[in-house]
Design an enzyme around this catalytic site. Sequence first.
Site, mmCIF file in Angstrom:
data_model
loop_
_atom_site.group_PDB
_atom_site.id
_atom_site.type_symbol
_atom_site.label_atom_id
_atom_site.label_comp_id
_atom_site.label_asym_id
_atom_site.label_seq_id
_atom_site.Cartn_x
_atom_site.Cartn_y
_atom_site.Cartn_z
ATOM 1 C CB CYS A 2 -0.855 0.014 1.254
ATOM 2 S SG CYS A 2 -1.718 -1.535 1.541
ATOM 3 N NE ARG A 27 4.615 1.627 -2.282
ATOM 4 C CZ ARG A 27 5.402 2.073 -1.318
ATOM 5 N NH1 ARG A 27 6.479 2.756 -1.628
ATOM 6 N NH2 ARG A 27 5.137 1.835 -0.065
ATOM 7 C CG ASN A 100 0.844 1.692 3.832
ATOM 8 O OD1 ASN A 100 -0.273 1.729 3.311
ATOM 9 N ND2 ASN A 100 1.905 2.264 3.302
ATOM 10 C CE LYS A 487 11.222 -11.961 -12.101
ATOM 11 N NZ LYS A 487 11.763 -12.379 -10.860
ATOM 12 C CD GLU A 490 7.490 -12.257 -10.283
ATOM 13 O OE1 GLU A 490 6.914 -11.774 -9.288
ATOM 14 O OE2 GLU A 490 8.717 -12.209 -10.432
ATOM 15 C CG HIS A 506 15.099 -38.082 -7.757
ATOM 16 N ND1 HIS A 506 15.475 -39.344 -7.367
ATOM 17 C CD2 HIS A 506 16.211 -37.498 -8.257
ATOM 18 C CE1 HIS A 506 16.767 -39.507 -7.586
ATOM 19 N NE2 HIS A 506 17.250 -38.415 -8.124
#
Length: 610
Positions: A2, A27, A100, A487, A490, A506
């Site tokens: 925030c 942000r 925040n 990368k 997301e 495995h």
Amino acid sequence: MCGIIGFTGQREASPILVDGLKRLEYRGYDSAGLITGTGGKLHLRKKAGRIAELAKEVASNPAPGHYGISHTRWATHGAATDTNAHPHTSTCGSIAVVHNGVIENYQTLKHQLQADGVEFVSETDTEVLAHLIRHYYNGDLLQAVKATVELVKGTYGLAVMCRQEPGVLVGARLGSPLVIGLGPDGNYLASDANALSGYADKVVYLNDRQICQLDGESWVIRNMDFDTVDVPVEDIRHYLGDFEAEKGEYEHFMLKEIYEQPDTIANAMRGRLDDASATAHFGGLNLTPQQLRSTERIIMTACGTSYHAGLVGEYLFEELARMPVEVEYASELRYRNPPMDQKTIVLCLTQSGETADTLAALKEAKRMGHPTLAICNVVGSSIAREADGGIYLHAGPEIGVASTKAFTSQATVLAMLALFYGRMRHLSAVQGQRIIEELRALPDIIRKTLQCHDHVKKLANRYGDMHNCLYLGRQYLYPTALEGALKLKEISYIHAEGYPAAEMKHGPIALVDADTPSVFLVPRGNVFDKVMSNMQEIKARGGPVIAVCSEGDREVASIADDFITVPDVPDYLQPIVCSIPLQLFAYEVAVLRGCDVDKPRNLAKSVTVE
Ligand code: AGP
């Protein structure tokens, strides 16, 4: 994370508030709002969605007044709705607050307030604060805020205003950054100094458990005993990155930051490579030579991409410094209690310097008396201020939520720090000088590596409709594989997993089919033959292979379905070089899929909540 902006002074507040929020947009958030005051009235405007929605609302329904507060919200408690957006007000509307952080005991406080007849309208924890401040208000807003935050368990960065005290803003800080800005037209409150660039000339950072009151001409900071405290007034330019936080000719901040890497890696090394002593040196470690020399173990702690940089650091310290290193997720370390003796140093890695879990792990290490270091990009951030010493990345603001230049700069700084420790222990001057020369060559090598972009874009078009992808590498390229997978997932929302190349036998190899590509990191190096065998195992099961390999490597080209070539570097520098095509691949796939590359869904640039 925030964002908070507050203003009080001689100008209309709402344009400043909206502009300030736009600077914090990178942000990550899902709603925004503001409130201004004039003539004994408060004017609240808030909307789910982008700041552009809020700006439209304010344009059609102005919020007049020369003081106000505003907020971008990244939802923690309650969905992203108009009602849950900040600011939140008391029932009578006379108190307004933006926040925040996380109020961990908000349910208890909410039930107490409801028992007193208070009616809540939102699902947020923050609304509790508005009602409590109203409850304690008796003509002194600062005292009311102090009484309120004394009840709070959790974290907060607060900005508060009220109808009865025109022009007055009150702030409070615990665990979430808050800075006062001092400017020619008035004074500001913000969660990040970068939002005040061009408005404020000076800044004053609050520390934890401090509250403040400001108006257009004056300001004061007090501790929780209500004593005035002297806090340094600093030039804001000290805290503004020297890279313009603008996209320039790039379509996205992420692409700009990928292309900045030759310069940001050079910046990370600037003034820190010491030819005379064949080592690296750092100005801000703030640890004695004895503390540094006696270090016997390092625990690195971080989250996300920074954690992957720490894993690269583990290999670096083992090879260059012969030092045992453990890398721990900060969210795990803060609740574990690993045996650590006094010769253990805790090293935090963080781009933002505000990640709540990393900050908490740092505080826990300090509480136990361990020397602490932070490798961080944001000057004056909470973690940078909390650690005993540290090293700044000097990479400039990283706006894209997906971290790119911070990762390569962290790996570069870790290589230099490993060289520093290695030269205190067993590395000869000749070995040290060789490492310095190899590091100095990096910016040009990265510049050359970026030339793969057009080819990577073609591969993105070929594989962009995949639903799953494996990233495989060994040794230094195992953390690089993890980072490449992060990368992709997301920003393109494709499921991707990074694995040590040998480990895919495995279990993960069961995922391999014609629709599941595997990205192999297989430049020439110490484990090249082993990785080639793993590539063959995937091919034998019909899995498509995309290889990142050395220039001119015909052997790989004969096996892989597609390949991307990178310049040859020593194994310990391959994470930096090989991550470039992986960043570009994720970027181009995300663009192809129409994703919001700079602000991916559900993500924040800095996660200041647990
Ligand atoms: C990386 O692309 C992500 N945005 C995320 O994992 C990030 O690295 C993590 O939240 C840590 O952030 P920090 O480096 O600012 O502490």
